[in-house]
Scaffold this motif. Structure first.
Motif, PDB file in Angstrom:
ATOM      1  N   GLY A   1       0.809  -1.138  -0.111  1.00 39.73           N
ATOM      2  CA  GLY A   1       0.163   0.139  -0.043  1.00 39.73           C
ATOM      3  C   GLY A   1       0.885   1.254  -0.010  1.00 39.73           C
ATOM      4  N   VAL A   2       1.818   1.256   0.960  1.00 35.94           N
ATOM      5  CA  VAL A   2       2.818   2.427   0.742  1.00 35.94           C
ATOM      6  C   VAL A   2       3.382   2.638  -0.686  1.00 35.94           C
ATOM      7  CG1 VAL A   2       4.941   3.363   1.798  1.00 35.94           C
ATOM      8  CG2 VAL A   2       3.305   2.071   3.270  1.00 35.94           C
ATOM      9  N   CYS A   3       3.936   1.529  -1.175  1.00 40.08           N
ATOM     10  CA  CYS A   3       4.656   1.611  -2.474  1.00 40.08           C
ATOM     11  C   CYS A   3       3.644   2.021  -3.583  1.00 40.08           C
ATOM     12  CB  CYS A   3       5.111   0.151  -3.211  1.00 40.08           C
ATOM     13  SG  CYS A   3       6.476  -0.361  -2.068  1.00 40.08           S
ATOM     14  N   LEU A   4       2.292   1.814  -3.451  1.00 40.71           N
ATOM     15  CA  LEU A   4       1.302   2.051  -4.514  1.00 40.71           C
ATOM     16  C   LEU A   4       0.987   3.456  -4.245  1.00 40.71           C
ATOM     17  CD1 LEU A   4      -1.034  -1.130  -4.543  1.00 40.71           C
ATOM     18  CD2 LEU A   4       0.992  -0.546  -6.059  1.00 40.71           C
ATOM     19  N   VAL A   5       0.971   4.077  -2.804  1.00 38.48           N
ATOM     20  CA  VAL A   5       0.553   5.576  -2.877  1.00 38.48           C
ATOM     21  C   VAL A   5       1.993   6.499  -3.472  1.00 38.48           C
ATOM     22  CG1 VAL A   5       0.469   7.312  -1.254  1.00 38.48           C
ATOM     23  CG2 VAL A   5      -0.784   5.070  -1.027  1.00 38.48           C
ATOM     24  N   VAL A   6       2.902   6.071  -3.324  1.00 47.36           N
ATOM     25  CA  VAL A   6       4.178   6.723  -3.740  1.00 47.36           C
ATOM     26  C   VAL A   6       4.119   6.447  -5.137  1.00 47.36           C
ATOM     27  CG1 VAL A   6       6.709   6.726  -3.757  1.00 47.36           C
ATOM     28  CG2 VAL A   6       5.446   6.475  -1.466  1.00 47.36           C
ATOM     29  N   GLY A   7       3.805   5.143  -6.007  1.00 46.47           N
ATOM     30  CA  GLY A   7       3.819   5.070  -7.220  1.00 46.47           C
ATOM     31  C   GLY A   7       2.937   5.970  -7.933  1.00 46.47           C
ATOM     32  N   PHE A   8       1.846   6.143  -7.386  1.00 47.04           N
ATOM     33  CA  PHE A   8       0.853   7.135  -7.778  1.00 47.04           C
ATOM     34  C   PHE A   8       1.071   8.551  -7.795  1.00 47.04           C
ATOM     35  CE2 PHE A   8      -3.021   9.959  -7.067  1.00 47.04           C
ATOM     36  CZ  PHE A   8      -3.927   9.259  -8.026  1.00 47.04           C
ATOM     37  N   MET A   9       1.728   8.868  -6.894  1.00 40.14           N
ATOM     38  CA  MET A   9       2.286  10.249  -6.709  1.00 40.14           C
ATOM     39  C   MET A   9       3.464  10.596  -7.902  1.00 40.14           C
ATOM     40  SD  MET A   9       3.111  11.934  -3.115  1.00 40.14           S
ATOM     41  CE  MET A   9       4.548  10.864  -2.781  1.00 40.14           C
ATOM     42  N   THR A  10       4.378   9.533  -7.892  1.00 39.13           N
ATOM     43  CA  THR A  10       5.375  10.030  -9.119  1.00 39.13           C
ATOM     44  C   THR A  10       4.533   9.934 -10.567  1.00 39.13           C
ATOM     45  OG1 THR A  10       5.955   7.662  -9.072  1.00 39.13           O
ATOM     46  CG2 THR A  10       7.124   9.057  -7.361  1.00 39.13           C
ATOM     47  N   LEU A  11       3.953   8.923 -10.775  1.00 37.20           N
ATOM     48  CA  LEU A  11       3.394   8.843 -12.084  1.00 37.20           C
ATOM     49  C   LEU A  11       2.439   9.872 -12.684  1.00 37.20           C
ATOM     50  CD1 LEU A  11       3.151   4.838 -12.366  1.00 37.20           C
ATOM     51  CD2 LEU A  11       4.683   6.563 -13.540  1.00 37.20           C
TER      52      LEU A  11
ATOM     53  N   ALA B   1       7.134   3.534   5.351  1.00 38.84           N
ATOM     54  CA  ALA B   1       8.076   2.794   4.504  1.00 38.84           C
ATOM     55  C   ALA B   1       9.106   2.398   5.631  1.00 38.84           C
ATOM     56  CB  ALA B   1       8.545   3.674   3.489  1.00 38.84           C
ATOM     57  N   TYR B   2       9.192   3.319   6.498  1.00 38.96           N
ATOM     58  CA  TYR B   2      10.171   2.888   7.548  1.00 38.96           C
ATOM     59  C   TYR B   2       9.907   1.762   8.393  1.00 38.96           C
ATOM     60  CZ  TYR B   2      13.448   3.131  11.861  1.00 38.96           C
ATOM     61  OH  TYR B   2      14.308   2.813  12.495  1.00 38.96           O
ATOM     62  N   ARG B   3       8.546   1.920   8.605  1.00 37.87           N
ATOM     63  CA  ARG B   3       7.767   0.885   9.698  1.00 37.87           C
ATOM     64  C   ARG B   3       7.339  -0.581   8.990  1.00 37.87           C
ATOM     65  NH1 ARG B   3       3.019   3.214  13.187  1.00 37.87           N
ATOM     66  NH2 ARG B   3       3.485   1.170  14.052  1.00 37.87           N
ATOM     67  N   LEU B   4       7.029  -0.358   7.672  1.00 40.22           N
ATOM     68  CA  LEU B   4       6.648  -1.528   7.030  1.00 40.22           C
ATOM     69  C   LEU B   4       7.393  -2.388   6.126  1.00 40.22           C
ATOM     70  CD1 LEU B   4       2.942  -0.106   6.471  1.00 40.22           C
ATOM     71  CD2 LEU B   4       3.492  -1.685   8.293  1.00 40.22           C
ATOM     72  N   ILE B   5       8.223  -1.486   5.276  1.00 38.65           N
ATOM     73  CA  ILE B   5       8.938  -2.105   4.328  1.00 38.65           C
ATOM     74  C   ILE B   5      10.152  -2.792   4.996  1.00 38.65           C
ATOM     75  CG2 ILE B   5      10.474  -1.936   2.291  1.00 38.65           C
ATOM     76  CD1 ILE B   5       8.673   0.399   1.570  1.00 38.65           C
ATOM     77  N   PRO B   6      10.306  -4.261   4.623  1.00 42.30           N
ATOM     78  CA  PRO B   6      11.356  -4.861   5.502  1.00 42.30           C
ATOM     79  C   PRO B   6      12.871  -4.550   4.891  1.00 42.30           C
ATOM     80  CG  PRO B   6      10.298  -6.390   3.740  1.00 42.30           C
ATOM     81  CD  PRO B   6       9.613  -5.013   3.839  1.00 42.30           C
ATOM     82  N   ALA B   7      13.929  -4.268   5.970  1.00 43.83           N
ATOM     83  CA  ALA B   7      15.096  -4.007   5.690  1.00 43.83           C
ATOM     84  C   ALA B   7      15.718  -5.160   5.293  1.00 43.83           C
ATOM     85  CB  ALA B   7      15.793  -3.392   6.793  1.00 43.83           C
ATOM     86  N   ARG B   8      16.803  -4.987   4.505  1.00 43.91           N
ATOM     87  CA  ARG B   8      17.655  -6.283   3.808  1.00 43.91           C
ATOM     88  C   ARG B   8      18.839  -6.326   4.849  1.00 43.91           C
ATOM     89  NH1 ARG B   8      19.535  -6.184  -2.302  1.00 43.91           N
ATOM     90  NH2 ARG B   8      18.913  -8.417  -2.701  1.00 43.91           N
ATOM     91  N   PRO B   9      18.917  -7.506   5.246  1.00 38.44           N
ATOM     92  CA  PRO B   9      20.074  -7.910   6.090  1.00 38.44           C
ATOM     93  C   PRO B   9      21.447  -7.319   5.510  1.00 38.44           C
ATOM     94  CG  PRO B   9      18.589  -9.789   6.271  1.00 38.44           C
ATOM     95  CD  PRO B   9      18.047  -8.760   5.096  1.00 38.44           C
TER      96      PRO B   9
END
Length: 492
Positions: free
Chosen positions: A23-33, A195-203
């Motif tokens: 959902g976070v990614c889609l909101v951001v993708g919507f803004m940029t496009l 994004a900070y709370r929900l998107i998993p960080a890469r080890p």
């Protein structure tokens, strides 16, 4: 080392936050496009509010597209190597700050500079979105996730004029344009937290080494010059008069060839190239990239020429013109969601069906304009545009899913970036070609409706070529599938 999320993201080990992260990614993708198309209806307001010249306005539109396309591939490479959340958040912070700078710009020059930065930030964000979908989802879930992304692509492209018209109407003719940028700021701040709370960080142990040498600076420069030389005359086609600008296409060809040779050399010598050219040996990927470039070269021009017909020919307001494109956006949003559920079963065949629907819808729209070119043209084209929108929803997200279906997750960012770069180039080339036909026919006939009909015929031709490529890919897939089945069932 394989990314821990690379296996079974839709199974027991799946990240439980993946749908909220999407959902976070889609909101951001919507803004940029959205910022690609929403500015078009704001140009008269910007001209009145800042006293911007036609050259300034041209760069407000084309500068965003230029830097957007320029950074996509390096951004995809960085995201694959250093972790997509890190690059996503950095790009989002830059996009939010650049949006604020656009809204506060006191002069046309500062607005253009802020738009260039905003476009570059959007280019950093976009490949991270497709890469994160590849990372977080598997199997049927990935198709549904890309289906939702297709909804975002379709709606953001089609609804931009409508939202722009609403914001300008609310903010006033001289200052309303600022709100098309200011609206990104609170959304961007909330998305940063999400994004900070929900998107998993890469080890740390899964990050690939990325030094200046392994980043392939020579490849970045060669590809950057090729992309700029190709896109600049396309996005400035109406503003740069004379034929000298097309010499840049020769420069683009030379640097593209040099880039290809350089990347092959790096691969042969065991070094890390910017773009892994072996991706193009994956037929589903290479065919999908070509289909996407051709389709975006066609479908994005619909809003360009249709808006010109309504505003210049029939004197619609920005808001009325935006409302007239809404049927396409509605159809695209509904069908993209359905397409995401069906693509796992139908594959490229779904893309073929969608392209056929878009072709039929646009042919009927041409007929509607030819029969009724008065003030009621928005009503007579509503149903054909709705049908074409349904078809578009069955093209964009299913094509994205099929195109990336065989790409390894560790290369998802760069693969998505190359695909997106092709779409940006297709958009610029399509608008340049179709726009040239529109204005040439308008000059010859003095009729916006005739210009729209002839220009849309070129749009349909581009979509038909995409249909042929998709049909060939589907046919080859069916034949090779049958051969594999026969081979497996034959006695040893």
């Amino acid at each position: 080392m394989t990314d821990p999320q690379a296996s079974g993201a839709a199974g027991p080990g799946a990240d439980p936050r993946r749908w909220r992260a999407l959902g976070v990614c889609l909101v951001v993708g919507f803004m940029t496009l959205l910022d690609v198309s929403i500015v078009n209806v704001a140009l008269p307001s910007i001209s009145r509010g800042l006293g911007a010249s036609s050259a300034d306005l041209s760069w407000v539109v084309s500068g965003y597209a230029l830097t957007f396309g320029l950074v996509l591939v390096p951004a995809g490479r960085i995201g694959d190597a250093r972790g997509r959340r890190t690059v996503f958040m950095a790009g989002l912070a830059a996009f939010t700050l650049a949006s604020a700078a656009c809204g506060l710009a006191p002069t046309p020059m500062l607005l253009v500079i802020a738009r260039l930065v905003q476009g570059a930030a959007a280019g950093f964000l976009t490949p991270q979105v497709t890469g994160l979908i590849q990372l977080l989802f598997r199997g049927p879930e990935r198709g549904r996730a890309f289906g939702l992304f297709g909804v975002v692509v379709g709606i953001s492209t089609a609804i931009g004029p409508l939202l722009g018209g609403l914001l300008i109407a609310a903010g006033g003719e001289t200052s309303g344009w600022r709100w098309i940028f200011f609206v990104n700021v609170p959304i961007g701040i909330v998305a940063l937290v999400g994004a900070y709370r929900l998107i998993p960080a890469r080890p740390n142990e899964t990050k690939q080494p990325l030094t200046w040498r392994t980043f392939d600076p020579v490849g970045v420069v060669l590809l950057g010059v090729a992309v700029v030389s190709l896109m600049l005359p396309l996005v400035q086609e109406q503003q740069w008069h004379g034929s000298g600008k097309w010499l840049l296409l020769l420069v683009a060809a030379v640097f593209a060839a040099a880039f290809w040779l350089w990347e092959r050399y790096l691969t042969r010598t065991g070094r890390d190239p910017l773009v892994d050219l072996s991706l193009f040996r994956i037929r589903s990927y290479s065919s999908g990239c070509l289909i996407g470039m051709l389709y975006f070269g066609g479908f994005t021009t619909i809003f360009f020429t249709f808006t010109l017909l309504l505003q210049e020919g029939e004197h619609y307001s920005a808001l009325e013109a935006g409302l007239a494109t809404t049927p396409f956006a509605v159809g695209s949003a509904i069908a993209a969601r359905v397409g995401g559920n069906l693509v796992g079963r139908l594959g490229r065949r779904l893309v073929v069906i969608g392209l056929m629907m878009v072709t039929v819808g646009l042919l009927v729209a041409i007929l509607a304009v030819d029969l009724d070119s008065g003030r009621s043209v928005a009503f007579s084209t509503a149903l054909p545009l709705l049908f074409a929108g349904f078809g578009s929803g069955l093209v964009i997200s299913p094509n994205q899913t099929v195109t990336l279906s065989e790409v390894p997750v560790t290369r998802a960012g760069i693969a998505g970036a190359v695909q997106q770069t092709g779409q940006r180039i297709g958009t610029a080339a399509g608008i340049a070609l179709v726009g040239a036909v529109f204005f040439a026919r308008l000059s010859a006939t003095g009729s916006e409706s005739r210009a729209f009909i002839d220009a849309t015929a070129i749009t349909i031709a581009l979509i038909v070529v995409a249909l042929i490529v998709a049909a060939i890919d589907w046919a080859v897939t069916r034949r090779t599938g049958r051969q594999a089945g026969a081979s497996e069932s034959a006695p040893a």
